[in-house]
Design a protein around this motif. Structure first.
Motif, PDB file in Angstrom:
ATOM      1  N   THR A 174     -12.110 -12.130  17.564  1.00 48.80           N
ATOM      2  CA  THR A 174     -10.807 -11.794  16.851  1.00 48.80           C
ATOM      3  C   THR A 174      -9.421 -11.939  17.289  1.00 48.80           C
ATOM      4  O   THR A 174      -9.176 -12.339  17.464  1.00 48.80           O
ATOM      5  CB  THR A 174     -10.983  -9.847  17.058  1.00 48.80           C
ATOM      6  OG1 THR A 174     -11.544  -8.886  16.392  1.00 48.80           O
ATOM      7  CG2 THR A 174      -9.893  -9.189  16.633  1.00 48.80           C
ATOM      8  N   LEU A 175      -9.556 -11.865  18.870  1.00 49.99           N
ATOM      9  CA  LEU A 175      -8.924 -13.176  19.928  1.00 49.99           C
ATOM     10  C   LEU A 175      -9.058 -14.211  19.786  1.00 49.99           C
ATOM     11  O   LEU A 175      -8.067 -14.365  19.597  1.00 49.99           O
ATOM     12  CB  LEU A 175      -9.260 -12.634  21.333  1.00 49.99           C
ATOM     13  CG  LEU A 175      -9.451 -11.562  21.983  1.00 49.99           C
ATOM     14  CD1 LEU A 175      -9.761 -11.691  23.196  1.00 49.99           C
ATOM     15  CD2 LEU A 175      -7.922 -11.103  21.961  1.00 49.99           C
ATOM     16  N   MET A 176     -10.074 -14.877  18.876  1.00 46.50           N
ATOM     17  CA  MET A 176      -9.872 -16.420  18.503  1.00 46.50           C
ATOM     18  C   MET A 176      -9.190 -16.643  17.185  1.00 46.50           C
ATOM     19  O   MET A 176      -8.868 -17.911  17.323  1.00 46.50           O
ATOM     20  CB  MET A 176     -10.959 -16.792  18.968  1.00 46.50           C
ATOM     21  CG  MET A 176     -11.668 -17.221  20.147  1.00 46.50           C
ATOM     22  SD  MET A 176     -10.713 -18.343  21.866  1.00 46.50           S
ATOM     23  CE  MET A 176     -10.758 -19.751  20.601  1.00 46.50           C
ATOM     24  N   GLY A 177      -9.101 -15.815  16.745  1.00 42.22           N
ATOM     25  CA  GLY A 177      -9.016 -15.104  14.987  1.00 42.22           C
ATOM     26  C   GLY A 177      -9.823 -16.331  13.962  1.00 42.22           C
ATOM     27  O   GLY A 177      -9.665 -16.167  12.892  1.00 42.22           O
ATOM     28  N   MET A 178     -11.150 -15.963  14.779  1.00 41.90           N
ATOM     29  CA  MET A 178     -12.208 -15.695  13.672  1.00 41.90           C
ATOM     30  C   MET A 178     -12.455 -15.164  13.347  1.00 41.90           C
ATOM     31  O   MET A 178     -13.306 -14.498  12.005  1.00 41.90           O
ATOM     32  CB  MET A 178     -12.797 -16.913  15.143  1.00 41.90           C
ATOM     33  CG  MET A 178     -13.005 -17.517  15.764  1.00 41.90           C
ATOM     34  SD  MET A 178     -13.935 -18.033  16.822  1.00 41.90           S
ATOM     35  CE  MET A 178     -15.874 -18.471  16.438  1.00 41.90           C
ATOM     36  N   LEU A 179     -11.890 -13.737  13.048  1.00 46.46           N
ATOM     37  CA  LEU A 179     -12.551 -13.214  12.517  1.00 46.46           C
ATOM     38  C   LEU A 179     -10.894 -12.287  12.570  1.00 46.46           C
ATOM     39  O   LEU A 179     -10.151 -12.199  13.095  1.00 46.46           O
ATOM     40  CB  LEU A 179     -13.269 -11.868  12.943  1.00 46.46           C
ATOM     41  CG  LEU A 179     -14.767 -11.893  13.596  1.00 46.46           C
ATOM     42  CD1 LEU A 179     -15.268 -11.022  14.528  1.00 46.46           C
ATOM     43  CD2 LEU A 179     -14.999 -12.152  12.265  1.00 46.46           C
ATOM     44  N   PRO A 180     -10.973 -10.916  10.896  1.00 45.82           N
ATOM     45  CA  PRO A 180      -9.600 -10.659  11.299  1.00 45.82           C
ATOM     46  C   PRO A 180      -8.789 -10.079  11.240  1.00 45.82           C
ATOM     47  O   PRO A 180      -9.859  -8.566  11.832  1.00 45.82           O
ATOM     48  CB  PRO A 180      -9.431 -10.214   9.583  1.00 45.82           C
ATOM     49  CG  PRO A 180     -11.006  -9.941   9.254  1.00 45.82           C
ATOM     50  CD  PRO A 180     -12.107 -11.836   9.938  1.00 45.82           C
ATOM     51  N   LEU A 181      -7.697  -9.748  11.985  1.00 50.91           N
ATOM     52  CA  LEU A 181      -7.595  -8.654  12.946  1.00 50.91           C
ATOM     53  C   LEU A 181      -6.632  -7.637  11.944  1.00 50.91           C
ATOM     54  O   LEU A 181      -6.072  -7.484  11.346  1.00 50.91           O
ATOM     55  CB  LEU A 181      -5.446  -8.956  13.688  1.00 50.91           C
ATOM     56  CG  LEU A 181      -5.506  -7.828  14.180  1.00 50.91           C
ATOM     57  CD1 LEU A 181      -6.379  -7.416  15.346  1.00 50.91           C
ATOM     58  CD2 LEU A 181      -3.944  -8.620  15.207  1.00 50.91           C
ATOM     59  N   LYS A 182      -7.441  -6.451  11.725  1.00 51.26           N
ATOM     60  CA  LYS A 182      -7.617  -5.706  10.498  1.00 51.26           C
ATOM     61  C   LYS A 182      -6.250  -4.532  11.226  1.00 51.26           C
ATOM     62  O   LYS A 182      -6.462  -3.058  10.658  1.00 51.26           O
ATOM     63  CB  LYS A 182      -8.357  -4.763  10.302  1.00 51.26           C
ATOM     64  CG  LYS A 182      -9.427  -5.904   9.642  1.00 51.26           C
ATOM     65  CD  LYS A 182     -10.864  -5.112   9.599  1.00 51.26           C
ATOM     66  CE  LYS A 182     -11.959  -5.866   8.250  1.00 51.26           C
ATOM     67  NZ  LYS A 182     -13.013  -5.463   8.058  1.00 51.26           N
ATOM     68  N   GLY A 183      -6.137  -4.654  13.007  1.00 51.06           N
ATOM     69  CA  GLY A 183      -5.233  -3.524  13.169  1.00 51.06           C
ATOM     70  C   GLY A 183      -4.660  -3.644  14.876  1.00 51.06           C
ATOM     71  O   GLY A 183      -5.264  -4.377  14.873  1.00 51.06           O
ATOM     72  N   GLY A 221     -16.352  -7.874   6.524  1.00 47.38           N
ATOM     73  CA  GLY A 221     -16.235  -6.967   6.212  1.00 47.38           C
ATOM     74  C   GLY A 221     -15.929  -5.372   5.946  1.00 47.38           C
ATOM     75  O   GLY A 221     -14.514  -5.821   6.022  1.00 47.38           O
ATOM     76  N   ALA A 222     -17.064  -4.785   5.676  1.00 50.45           N
ATOM     77  CA  ALA A 222     -16.727  -3.414   5.518  1.00 50.45           C
ATOM     78  C   ALA A 222     -16.676  -2.918   6.288  1.00 50.45           C
ATOM     79  O   ALA A 222     -16.452  -1.775   6.568  1.00 50.45           O
ATOM     80  CB  ALA A 222     -16.761  -2.515   3.989  1.00 50.45           C
ATOM     81  N   ALA A 223     -17.123  -3.748   7.137  1.00 49.63           N
ATOM     82  CA  ALA A 223     -17.800  -2.208   8.623  1.00 49.63           C
ATOM     83  C   ALA A 223     -17.130  -2.730   9.729  1.00 49.63           C
ATOM     84  O   ALA A 223     -17.054  -3.950  10.350  1.00 49.63           O
ATOM     85  CB  ALA A 223     -19.467  -3.716   8.897  1.00 49.63           C
TER      86      ALA A 223
END
Length: 231
Positions: A46-55, A12-14
């Motif tokens: 993040t590598l697995m695409g389970m979290l959004p890549l924000k940068g 989220g925002a964190a």
């Protein structure tokens, strides 16, 4: 093989990751080290695409993969043994193993090969996964990942909370995989077992890579280990 540059991600925002850089060459075993809460599992997700890549960016064999959906990343050859095992409790050992198996590009991992690696799973072939011990569930999680015939195998705390005899069995498995040329990203706390296994270590602290080097260099810097790993 895998190149991650300036990864930024979170929940989220964190924001949790503030510019993580990783480089994994084919046939290497690479570790991601750090105390709890520093961003190791967030990096994996993040590598697995389970979290959004924000940068930042992620490339695999030179092709950008950052921001793709988890199932697409898995199809590229990413195999994950997640923290906490996450086997399918209502399915049998056999059903867990074949549920995600693939051999469409000539991989060497078959059901028989996994049973040869972990004979205990063959003995419990028809048992429900929920009836297995913690160590057996970890073997099942590893076997399930191997049956995807991954080009990159990611293990998040694969030996945590296991009995010493089971931990040793898992380390023997990882040493065999290394000898066979499997590319591995490993998160674990056991520096002794990793010393001869890992080609390159990365230490993460508060969402940033603060050091990288080989096992000998890490062993020669006990102050570094104390400061960032607390061991």
């Amino acid at each position: 093989m895998l190149h991650a540059e300036n990864l930024q991600s979170g929940y989220g925002a964190a924001q949790v990751l503030f510019g993580v850089n990783l480089d994994i060459q084919a046939h290497q075993v690479v570790s991601l080290l750090g105390r709890n809460g520093m961003g190791k599992t967030t990096t994996v997700r993040t590598l697995m695409g389970m979290l959004p890549l924000k940068g930042g960016s992620i490339t695999f064999d030179g092709q950008p993969v950052g921001g793709q959906r988890p199932h697409r990343i898995a199809k590229l050859g990413f195999g994950l043994v997640p923290e906490g095992r996450r086997v399918f409790p209502s399915l049998s050992v056999y059903e867990n193993l074949v549920a995600t198996s693939r051999n469409d590009y000539g991989g060497s991992w078959t059901l028989d090969a996994v049973y040869e690696l972990f004979p205990r799973l063959k003995e419990r072939n028809s048992q429900s996964a929920r009836t297995l011990s913690g160590g057996e569930q970890q073997m099942l999680a590893i076997g399930r990942a191997l049956l995807t015939n991954p080009r990159l195998l990611i293990l998040d705390e694969a030996t945590e909370g296991l009995a010493p005899v089971i931990r040793q069995e898992i380390w023997s498995c990882l040493n065999r995989l290394k000898a066979e040329g499997q590319t591995i990203l490993l998160i674990d706390k056991n520096l002794k077992e990793m010393h001869h296994l890992v080609d390159r270590h990365y230490i993460i602290e508060k969402g940033r890579i603060v050091w990288s080097g080989n096992s000998q260099e890490l062993q020669e810097q006990p102050d570094l280990v104390t400061q960032y790993l607390g061991v």
